[in-house]
Design a protein around this motif. Sequence first.
Motif, PDB file in Angstrom:
ATOM      1  N   GLY A  70       9.431  28.142 -19.133  1.00 32.55           N
ATOM      2  CA  GLY A  70      10.744  28.299 -19.750  1.00 32.55           C
ATOM      3  C   GLY A  70      11.891  27.628 -19.012  1.00 32.55           C
ATOM      4  N   ILE A  71      11.595  26.648 -18.172  1.00 28.87           N
ATOM      5  CA  ILE A  71      12.680  25.975 -17.448  1.00 28.87           C
ATOM      6  C   ILE A  71      13.693  25.404 -18.434  1.00 28.87           C
ATOM      7  N   HIS A  72      14.944  25.591 -18.103  1.00 34.96           N
ATOM      8  CA  HIS A  72      16.018  25.082 -18.961  1.00 34.96           C
ATOM      9  C   HIS A  72      16.575  23.772 -18.426  1.00 34.96           C
ATOM     10  N   ARG A  73      16.807  23.719 -17.114  1.00 37.00           N
ATOM     11  CA  ARG A  73      17.350  22.500 -16.519  1.00 37.00           C
ATOM     12  C   ARG A  73      16.964  22.440 -15.055  1.00 37.00           C
ATOM     13  N   MET A  74      17.115  21.259 -14.488  1.00 39.91           N
ATOM     14  CA  MET A  74      16.709  21.025 -13.112  1.00 39.91           C
ATOM     15  C   MET A  74      17.797  20.225 -12.398  1.00 39.91           C
ATOM     16  N   GLY A  75      18.002  20.510 -11.135  1.00 37.17           N
ATOM     17  CA  GLY A  75      18.885  19.728 -10.285  1.00 37.17           C
ATOM     18  C   GLY A  75      18.040  18.997  -9.265  1.00 37.17           C
ATOM     19  N   LEU A  76      18.367  17.719  -9.038  1.00 41.08           N
ATOM     20  CA  LEU A  76      17.558  16.918  -8.123  1.00 41.08           C
ATOM     21  C   LEU A  76      18.431  16.227  -7.082  1.00 41.08           C
ATOM     22  N   ASP A 107      11.303  16.922 -22.168  1.00 40.57           N
ATOM     23  CA  ASP A 107      12.601  17.359 -22.678  1.00 40.57           C
ATOM     24  C   ASP A 107      13.265  18.389 -21.757  1.00 40.57           C
ATOM     25  N   VAL A 108      13.265  18.085 -20.460  1.00 35.85           N
ATOM     26  CA  VAL A 108      13.931  18.925 -19.469  1.00 35.85           C
ATOM     27  C   VAL A 108      15.215  18.216 -19.055  1.00 35.85           C
ATOM     28  N   LYS A 109      16.344  18.853 -19.287  1.00 30.46           N
ATOM     29  CA  LYS A 109      17.636  18.301 -18.873  1.00 30.46           C
ATOM     30  C   LYS A 109      17.736  18.381 -17.356  1.00 30.46           C
ATOM     31  N   TYR A 110      18.449  17.421 -16.769  1.00 33.39           N
ATOM     32  CA  TYR A 110      18.565  17.444 -15.317  1.00 33.39           C
ATOM     33  C   TYR A 110      19.848  16.788 -14.839  1.00 33.39           C
ATOM     34  N   SER A 111      20.243  17.192 -13.646  1.00 32.16           N
ATOM     35  CA  SER A 111      21.376  16.576 -12.962  1.00 32.16           C
ATOM     36  C   SER A 111      20.872  16.006 -11.647  1.00 32.16           C
ATOM     37  N   ALA A 125      19.874  11.045 -16.422  1.00 31.07           N
ATOM     38  CA  ALA A 125      20.407  12.373 -16.119  1.00 31.07           C
ATOM     39  C   ALA A 125      21.525  12.709 -17.093  1.00 31.07           C
ATOM     40  N   ASP A 126      21.644  13.970 -17.456  1.00 35.30           N
ATOM     41  CA  ASP A 126      22.766  14.334 -18.325  1.00 35.30           C
ATOM     42  C   ASP A 126      23.997  14.703 -17.504  1.00 35.30           C
ATOM     43  N   THR A 127      23.810  14.932 -16.208  1.00 30.69           N
ATOM     44  CA  THR A 127      24.924  15.212 -15.307  1.00 30.69           C
ATOM     45  C   THR A 127      24.642  14.549 -13.972  1.00 30.69           C
ATOM     46  N   ARG A 128      25.701  13.996 -13.386  1.00 30.94           N
ATOM     47  CA  ARG A 128      25.590  13.374 -12.062  1.00 30.94           C
ATOM     48  C   ARG A 128      26.719  13.907 -11.195  1.00 30.94           C
ATOM     49  N   ASN A 129      26.394  14.229  -9.963  1.00 35.81           N
ATOM     50  CA  ASN A 129      27.394  14.714  -9.019  1.00 35.81           C
ATOM     51  C   ASN A 129      27.470  13.764  -7.835  1.00 35.81           C
ATOM     52  N   MET A 130      28.672  13.570  -7.330  1.00 32.91           N
ATOM     53  CA  MET A 130      28.878  12.744  -6.139  1.00 32.91           C
ATOM     54  C   MET A 130      29.611  13.588  -5.106  1.00 32.91           C
ATOM     55  N   TYR A 131      29.018  13.673  -3.939  1.00 29.32           N
ATOM     56  CA  TYR A 131      29.613  14.384  -2.818  1.00 29.32           C
ATOM     57  C   TYR A 131      29.798  13.407  -1.671  1.00 29.32           C
ATOM     58  N   THR A 132      30.634  13.789  -0.724  1.00 27.19           N
ATOM     59  CA  THR A 132      30.734  12.991   0.491  1.00 27.19           C
ATOM     60  C   THR A 132      29.931  13.675   1.591  1.00 27.19           C
ATOM     61  N   PHE A 133      29.412  12.859   2.485  1.00 26.98           N
ATOM     62  CA  PHE A 133      28.611  13.351   3.604  1.00 26.98           C
ATOM     63  C   PHE A 133      29.381  14.418   4.383  1.00 26.98           C
TER      64      PHE A 133
END
Length: 167
Positions: free
Chosen positions: A20-26, A60-64, A91-99
Motif C-alpha cells: 500500500g505504499i503511497h509515495r517515496m522520498g529518495l 505507479d509509485v509517486k516519488y520525490s 519525480a513529481d517533487t524535487r527538493n534542493m537543500y544546501t550542505f
Amino acid sequence: CQTRPETLTEERVSLLKKMGIHRMGLGLEHGNEEFRAKMLDRKVSSKKIVEDLKILSTFDVKYSVNNIIGFPNETRELALDTIRINRRINADTRNMYTFTPFHGTPLRKIAVEQGLIPKDLLAKSLSSPTVLDMPQFSASKIEGLKRCFVPYVLLEEDRWPEIQKAE
C-alpha cells in the motif's frame, strides 16, 4: 518510505506496492558521478540512478528526490550536473537543500580543515542558508542556484541564461 535510488529493485517496489505504499522520498544528493563517489562515498553511476528510478513509474509509485548543493570543493558547474540529472528523471517533487556541516561527518571535517567554517560552528538546520562561502562557489551563488533549482529543471536549457538572471 525514504531510501536511495540504488536500493530499488522491481521485487522490492512490487512488495511495497502490495503493502500500500503511497509515495517515496529518495536521496539523490548530487548529480555528478565522480563528485558523488569521491566526496559522498556514493559509488553508483548516474545511469543506474536514472534506470532504478524508472522502476517506480512502472509500479505507479509517486516519488520525490532530495538534492544538495554547496558541498566543500563544489563548483557551480558541478551543481548544474545535479540539475541535469533531475531533468532525466520523472519525480513529481524535487527538493534542493544546501550542505549542512553536521558534527561528526567527514564533510564537516573537510570544511573545517579547509577553513570554510570555524571549528566551533553549530550547524542548525537543513533548511537554513548555507554556511559555506567558498572562493569558487560563494554563499550568494549557492543560495541563488538553490532558489532557481525548479525552473532550471523544468524549463528548456535555452532558457537557462534568463533563469540565471533570477539567481
